[in-house]
Scaffold this active site. Structure first.
Site, mmCIF file in Angstrom:
data_model
loop_
_atom_site.group_PDB
_atom_site.id
_atom_site.type_symbol
_atom_site.label_atom_id
_atom_site.label_comp_id
_atom_site.label_asym_id
_atom_site.label_seq_id
_atom_site.Cartn_x
_atom_site.Cartn_y
_atom_site.Cartn_z
ATOM 1 N N ARG A 40 0.831 -1.213 0.000
ATOM 2 C CA ARG A 40 0.000 0.000 0.000
ATOM 3 C C ARG A 40 0.863 1.260 0.000
ATOM 4 O O ARG A 40 0.497 2.275 -0.574
ATOM 5 C CB ARG A 40 -0.983 0.019 1.174
ATOM 6 C CG ARG A 40 -2.024 1.110 0.978
ATOM 7 C CD ARG A 40 -3.062 1.293 2.090
ATOM 8 N NE ARG A 40 -3.442 0.111 2.758
ATOM 9 C CZ ARG A 40 -3.016 -0.218 3.992
ATOM 10 N NH1 ARG A 40 -2.205 0.585 4.650
ATOM 11 N NH2 ARG A 40 -3.412 -1.333 4.545
ATOM 12 N N TYR A 72 -10.013 22.588 -11.238
ATOM 13 C CA TYR A 72 -10.715 21.421 -11.780
ATOM 14 C C TYR A 72 -11.937 21.151 -10.888
ATOM 15 O O TYR A 72 -11.856 21.262 -9.665
ATOM 16 C CB TYR A 72 -9.761 20.226 -11.815
ATOM 17 C CG TYR A 72 -10.457 18.913 -12.021
ATOM 18 C CD1 TYR A 72 -11.279 18.704 -13.126
ATOM 19 C CD2 TYR A 72 -10.327 17.875 -11.106
ATOM 20 C CE1 TYR A 72 -11.946 17.504 -13.315
ATOM 21 C CE2 TYR A 72 -10.982 16.669 -11.280
ATOM 22 C CZ TYR A 72 -11.798 16.490 -12.384
ATOM 23 O OH TYR A 72 -12.455 15.309 -12.562
ATOM 24 N N ASP A 83 -0.779 22.641 -8.825
ATOM 25 C CA ASP A 83 -1.159 21.545 -9.712
ATOM 26 C C ASP A 83 -0.545 21.848 -11.080
ATOM 27 O O ASP A 83 -0.947 22.794 -11.760
ATOM 28 C CB ASP A 83 -2.688 21.462 -9.782
ATOM 29 C CG ASP A 83 -3.168 20.262 -10.590
ATOM 30 O OD1 ASP A 83 -2.476 19.874 -11.551
ATOM 31 O OD2 ASP A 83 -4.250 19.723 -10.268
ATOM 32 N N LYS A 85 -3.068 12.352 -17.318
ATOM 33 C CA LYS A 85 -3.045 13.234 -18.471
ATOM 34 C C LYS A 85 -1.717 13.088 -19.218
ATOM 35 O O LYS A 85 -1.403 12.016 -19.688
ATOM 36 C CB LYS A 85 -3.334 14.668 -18.011
ATOM 37 C CG LYS A 85 -4.534 14.769 -17.040
ATOM 38 C CD LYS A 85 -5.807 14.336 -17.696
ATOM 39 C CE LYS A 85 -7.073 14.238 -16.859
ATOM 40 N NZ LYS A 85 -7.117 14.330 -15.464
#
Ligand code: 4LM
Length: 402
Positions: free
Chosen positions: A66, A119, A191, A216
């Protein structure tokens, strides 16, 4: 050079060289040219004592998938190098990266300053998610430094923004905003999804943390979801051990980490081509009578063109524009496109077009969109890697239909 001499690969090499070679020596994997996918959820310890030392952090070692996996670790090392940061953390999506940062760095009673254009789901996280845990997010126009200074008069923990911002490609001066945050002892989180480290490296301008939707451009082929955080070693470690390990559990899979590594090999080539084609498309659209507004950072008409010249190398692959006399004609135009796909997301080989008000930014709500300056007529296009003449032909034939 003998076969056992490690190849010369260091952080002073060019961006593509590092994206292809950094941190991997085929000699460590039976000569395999391509780094292996470590498809494992857990790791065997040689002894109970060794396991205990790894868990206590007394010695470096993998304990459970994890939090860390070798394929993920290579991706983290490469993206950290491309962004010019000390350390990286790869996660399951861009939202996983953003929320893991927030859940690590903020606590009840804190306040965060966000740009007003984000966003859609980042906006929802900040405007609806954080207040449930008694964290306040104030949305400020960060292109207006006086507005930021006024907002910064009250205590705050961090400033968060996108530049270029999704969906209208406003630009924010990273150095100026970081200076305001720094004076207040607060963090700057940027970002960098739209620009990528090929075109802009926020850490070099004073930011503390960079986040990415690697879904992206970093992945680049529209076939995965992933996220990245890059910053100082201690902070990234905290985000891994709190935000990822027990707050979100939003681990990237080894296979996805491998696919992002594959995408990185062509990142510079692809991003430069996206930007070159987008510049040609922006010039084409700017010359059309039916196009009433256009936003592309490299156009001299862009309201923050000065900021573009200061911190970006090229304009990137996204263009936002409006069709004259409203969205009804905009819809006709979008529906008439044949090569260009009507789809959200961006940074893929395929050219994608979408309507933010009803898609990526529908979560803002009509009044919020009006207040924050996201117009209902806005169309966002991610210019792909098809031959640019074909993209232009498709736009031309669709514009004739309206
Ligand atoms: C889109 N965007 O705009 P994941 N940061 C930025 C983004 O544009 C996105 C994310 C984070 C779009 C998705 C449908 C600047 C996403 C979130 O989707 O969680 O990897 O990234 O079309």
């Amino acid at each position: 050079m003998s076969a056992s001499t490690p190849p010369k690969r260091n952080s002073r090499q060019g961006l593509s060289t590092r994206a292809i070679h950094l941190g991997y020596d085929p000699a460590t994997a039976q000569g395999a040219l391509t780094p292996p996918i470590y498809q494992t959820s857990t790791y065997a310890f040689e002894s109970v004592e060794q396991g205990a030392e790894y868990f206590a952090g007394l010695k470096p070692g993998y304990v459970y998938g994890r939090t860390r996996n070798p394929t993920q670790a290579l991706l983290e090392q490469r993206v950290a190098s491309l962004e010019g940061g000390e350390a990286g953390l790869a996660l399951a999506s861009g939202m996983a990266a953003i929320s893991s940062c927030f859940w690590t760095l903020l606590q009840a009673g804190d306040r965060i300053i966000c740009d007003k254009i984000l966003y859609g789901n980042t906006f929802t996280l900040a405007s609806q998610g954080l207040p449930r845990f008694n964290v306040t997010a104030d949305f400020v126009d960060l292109t207006d430094l006086d507005a930021l200074k006024a907002a910064a008069a009250r205590p705050f923990k961090a400033i968060y923004f996108e530049t270029p911002a999704n969906p209208n490609l406003r630009l924010i001066d990273i150095a100026a905003v970081s200076a305001v945050a720094g004076r207040a002892g607060a963090l700057t989180i940027v970002d960098n999804t739209f620009a990528t480290p090929v075109l802009q490296r926020p850490l070099e301008h004073g930011a503390d943390l960079v986040v990415h939707s690697a879904t992206k451009y970093l992945g680049g082929h529209g076939d995965l979801l992933a996220g990245l955080v890059v910053g100082g070693e201690d902070m990234v470690k905290q985000i891994r051990m709190h935000g990822l390990r027990y707050m979100t559990g939003s681990t990237i899979s080894p296979l996805t980490a491998f696919l992002v590594l594959r995408g990185l090999k062509t990142l510079e080539l692809r991003v430069n081509q996206h930007a070159k084609s987008a510049a040609a498309v922006a010039d084409f659209l700017a010359a059309q009578a039916a196009v009433s507004k256009i936003s592309y950072p490299a156009l001299a008409s862009h309201p923050q063109h000065g900021v573009y010249r200061k911190q970006m190398i090229a304009g990137g692959g996204l263009i936002s524009f409006e069709i004259d006399s409203g969205m009804e004609r905009g819809r006709t135009f979008m529906n008439a496109l044949k090569l260009i796909s009507r789809a959200v997301s961006l940074g893929d080989a395929e050219t994608l077009i979408q309507h933010p008000a009803s898609m990526t930014h529908a979560s803002y709500g009509p009044e919020e969109r009006a207040r924050h300056g996201i117009s209902d007529g806005l169309i966002r296009m991610s210019v792909g890697l098809e031959n640019v003449e074909d993209i232009l032909d498709d736009l031309d034939q669709a514009l004739r239909q309206i």
